[in-house]
Structures are given as structure tokens and as C-alpha cells.
Design a protein around this motif. Structure first.
Motif, PDB file in Angstrom:
ATOM      1  N   ARG A  54       9.696  31.752  35.713  1.00 22.37           N
ATOM      2  CA  ARG A  54       9.337  30.946  36.289  1.00 22.37           C
ATOM      3  C   ARG A  54       7.641  31.053  36.357  1.00 22.37           C
ATOM      4  O   ARG A  54       6.644  29.936  36.048  1.00 22.37           O
ATOM      5  CB  ARG A  54       9.638  30.669  37.627  1.00 22.37           C
ATOM      6  N   ILE A  55       7.222  32.392  36.760  1.00 20.18           N
ATOM      7  CA  ILE A  55       5.770  32.568  36.465  1.00 20.18           C
ATOM      8  C   ILE A  55       4.954  32.150  35.534  1.00 20.18           C
ATOM      9  O   ILE A  55       4.082  31.716  35.215  1.00 20.18           O
ATOM     10  CB  ILE A  55       5.637  33.932  37.257  1.00 20.18           C
ATOM     11  N   ALA A  56       5.742  32.831  34.291  1.00 14.24           N
ATOM     12  CA  ALA A  56       5.213  32.778  33.017  1.00 14.24           C
ATOM     13  C   ALA A  56       5.072  31.166  32.551  1.00 14.24           C
ATOM     14  O   ALA A  56       4.211  30.871  32.005  1.00 14.24           O
ATOM     15  CB  ALA A  56       6.044  33.441  32.062  1.00 14.24           C
ATOM     16  N   ALA A  57       6.142  30.314  32.756  1.00 10.93           N
ATOM     17  CA  ALA A  57       6.207  29.170  32.386  1.00 10.93           C
ATOM     18  C   ALA A  57       5.199  28.478  33.254  1.00 10.93           C
ATOM     19  O   ALA A  57       4.480  27.360  32.449  1.00 10.93           O
ATOM     20  CB  ALA A  57       7.506  28.416  32.513  1.00 10.93           C
ATOM     21  N   THR A  58       5.074  28.682  34.309  1.00 11.41           N
ATOM     22  CA  THR A  58       4.111  27.784  35.141  1.00 11.41           C
ATOM     23  C   THR A  58       2.636  28.232  34.808  1.00 11.41           C
ATOM     24  O   THR A  58       1.798  27.193  34.826  1.00 11.41           O
ATOM     25  CB  THR A  58       4.267  28.166  36.886  1.00 11.41           C
ATOM     26  N   VAL A  59       2.214  29.401  34.659  1.00 12.36           N
ATOM     27  CA  VAL A  59       0.957  29.800  34.267  1.00 12.36           C
ATOM     28  C   VAL A  59       0.558  29.306  32.789  1.00 12.36           C
ATOM     29  O   VAL A  59      -0.443  28.683  32.617  1.00 12.36           O
ATOM     30  CB  VAL A  59       0.756  31.230  34.192  1.00 12.36           C
TER      31      VAL A  59
END
Length: 368
Positions: A54-59
Motif C-alpha cells: 500500500r505504501i509503495a503504490a501510494t507513494v
């Protein structure tokens, strides 16, 4: 239940040395048993893979949008990207919320680092300011005098908030439910203003200087991305649209969780299980609601187990619902539209109650 009311024991408060009431002991021991069951089921375990994805996709999405802003250049078509930026930043803020609740890592230190990076550096909201007030909310949800989320200079979330309001303000409050959406358009500005105000007050927060640096870096980068691609006028318009949508998305995810649920009177004591369940409302609707509300739509489960990773709230929900049914404890869940209908009805009801209280006795008789 849509109308706020004072709930909880009416008997005089017991002294610290006195034993708790039998009902309180029953609910307390029942929560202990539920928590033990949840731990044994492994539902409090970390979900690092989920969060890293989730963090990677959002950033990456945020970086792609920043690049697209540069590609489009000085055009009013940029305003179409502003809501997408707001949507992505709302997801960043939800991830910062999860980190602040110790949901991502086992280490409190790494959760704090993640929350500061996500909330302060990317979303522009002070981790220390938000975490402090949110912890109080979790300790005493919907309790007068403690939960600052039900304190507002403009709205009245419970009848006691009507005291001291002038005639014009009381007229506004009779229709305050209908003003909710327009006011949410300003919530993004309000969140950033309160965050910056807290950070700039000396001694208000731990690691205040770090927060100042993170917020300054964030807003400098934000302004640079916009001003390198467009004129100052278009940049201001872009920021205005982005903040308005951000306020609707973030504020709209929090409003239905407790508004219109029972309010606990100032100083009243209540056991943890009843306090959290009775003051919280779940919002159903499948993955779209899960996404746009950042998992906060399972508010009952989140309040009972704040450190539980977001994806596990769905798994524990049937267990909690069944546990409440066995105890005869009301478990509130409704649709997204049903939740907002309840919120609007409650807010207008509080305002109308204030008008009735100020009416003359003869008018009250005719109205009855």
C-alpha cells in the motif's frame, strides 16, 4: 440510535478502593475473554506485506501525479488532476493513521518514524498534533469534556454544546446537518491550519523542531511542483481544489463513525467494552467504502483493537458482532447513505432542541 443522549451509570461514582459493579465486572471480563480469543487467532499479528504494498503504490502514484503536473504545464486542465492528488493524499493520511496506532511495525519507534514520514512529510499534517488528540478520542469517545472531536466552535454535536450560542448561531444550528457537506469543503484548510498552529506553539509537542522541518519541507516541495509547472494564479486554484476535496475525503471518513451515537456525560464512568461499542457506528458497503474510508468504516472493531492491522478488521468483525449479540450489547452497522442520513438528522435535531428550549412556554404548548 440517532439522537445523542447521556448514557452510563447514574449511581454516585465509586471510590477507587470500592469493587466495580457486577455488570461492569461482567463486561470487563467479557472483553478480556474476547481479546484473548483474538490474540490466539493471530489477528493482532503484523501485516507488513500488505502495508509495504500500500505504501509503495501510494507513494508511486503521488510521484506519477507530480510528474504529470509538469508534463501538462501551464493550463487550466491541471484542475482535473487536483482531486486525484487529494485522493492519493487521503490514502497517505490513512496510512499515517495506521502507523500512529502501531499497526504496521512491531517497533513503536519505527511506527512513529513511518507516521511522521507519511502524515507530516507527505500529507502535511503534524503527527504529534494529530496523535495527541486522537489518543484522547480513543480513550473517551463521545464523552463531554474529554473527546475534542465533539467540540466545535461552529457545530453542536450534543445538546450541551448549545450553551452560550447567540441567536444567529442558534438559527444556523437548526439546519446544521444540511451545512455539513459545504463545511467539509473547508475541512482540509482547517486540518492544515490546526496542524501548523500546534507545531508553531513552543512546548506544545514533542520533537517540535523535527515536525517544523518536515512540514516546511513538504510545503516547499508542494509549492515548487506547482509553480514550476503553472502560473501563481493557477497554482493557487489547484491548491484550493485539492484542499477542498481532501477535506471532504478525510473529514467524510471520520464524521459517520460517532456522530449521532450516544454521548457520555462529563465525569461518567463506563467499562471499556460498552464505551467503545455503544459510541461507534460501522459503515457497510464493500471494498469501495473500505477504500474511501481507509478501513475506518469498521469503527467498532478499530476502537476495540486500535493496534489491529487494517485488513484484519474485516476478519474479526463476525467475532465481535457475535460477542455483542451474546451480551445483548447493541452493535450498530448501517449503509453509507444510512450513516449520513443519521448524521444529518442528529445534527438538525440537536439544533432544533436548542430552539425549543428558548421558546416561550405558550409557544411550546401550541407546538405540542
Amino acid at each position: 440510535m440517532n439522537d445523542s443522549q447521556d448514557v452510563g451509570p447514574r449511581a454516585p461514582e465509586r471510590t477507587p478502593d470500592a469493587p466495580p459493579a457486577p455488570a461492569a465486572r461482567r463486561f470487563t471480563s467479557s472483553y478480556t475473554a474476547l481479546a484473548q480469543h483474538v490474540r490466539e487467532a493471530g489477528l493482532l499479528g503484523r501485516r507488513r506485506g500488505y502495508y509495504w504494498r500500500r505504501i509503495a503504490a501510494t507513494v508511486l502514484t503521488l510521484a506519477a501525479l507530480a510528474a504529470l503536473v509538469q508534463v501538462l504545464g501551464d493550463t487550466w486542465w491541471q484542475l482535473l488532476l487536483a482531486p486525484l492528488v487529494a485522493l492519493t493524499l487521503s490514502q497517505v493520511a490513512f496510512l499515517g493513521h495506521d502507523a500512529a496506532h502501531q499497526q504496521i511495525f512491531s517497533s513503536p519507534r519505527w511506527n512513529a518514524v513511518a507516521s511522521r514520514c507519511l502524515a507530516s512529510l507527505l500529507a502535511g499534517l503534524s503527527h504529534g498534533w494529530w496523535n495527541g488528540k486522537h489518543n484522547v478520542h480513543h480513550a473517551a469517545p463521545n464523552q463531554v469534556g474529554r473527546d475534542t472531536d465533539i467540540d466545535s466552535k461552529l457545530l453542536a454535536f450534543h445538546p450541551g454544546a448549545l450553551e452560550g450560542k447567540g441567536r444567529v448561531h442558534r438559527w444556523f444550528l437548526t439546519h446544521q446537518g444540511y451545512w455539513l457537506l459545504p463545511l467539509l469543503l473547508l475541512e482540509g484548510f482547517n486540518l492544515h491550519y490546526d496542524s501548523a498552529s500546534a507545531v508553531l506553539r513552543r512546548g506544545a509537542l514533542k520533537r517540535r523542531r523535527l515536525e517544523v522541518l518536515l512540514l516546511a519541507a513538504r510545503w516547499t516541495a508542494y509549492a515548487a511542483v506547482l509553480l514550476l509547472a503553472m502560473s501563481p494564479g493557477k497554482a493557487v486554484a489547484f491548491a484550493g481544489v485539492e484542499l477542498a476535496v481532501f477535506g471532504v475525503l478525510l473529514g467524510g471518513a471520520f464524521v459517520p463513525n460517532h456522530t449521532g451515537m450516544p454521548v457520555l456525560a462529563r465525569g461518567v464512568k463506563q467499562d471499556f467494552l460498552r464505551r467503545q461499542v455503544s459510541s461507534s457506528r460501522n459503515v457497510g458497503g464493500g471494498w469501495p467504502v473500505d477504500f474511501f474510508m481507509g478501513g475506518l468504516n469498521r469503527q467498532v472493531e478499530h476502537h476495540l483493537f486500535p493496534s489491529m492491522p487494517r485488513p484484519n478488521l474485516r476478519l474479526v468483525q463476525p467475532l465481535v458482532r457475535r460477542h455483542c449479540a451474546d451480551l445483548g450489547l447493541p452493535y450498530t452497522e448501517t449503509t453509507f447513505t444510512g450513516a449520513y442520513a443519521a448524521v444529518v438528522t442528529h445534527l438538525n435535531g440537536v439544533g432544533l432542541a436548542g430552539r425549543r428550549q428558548r421558546s416561550c412556554p405558550l409557544a411550546q404548548q401550541f407546538r405540542a
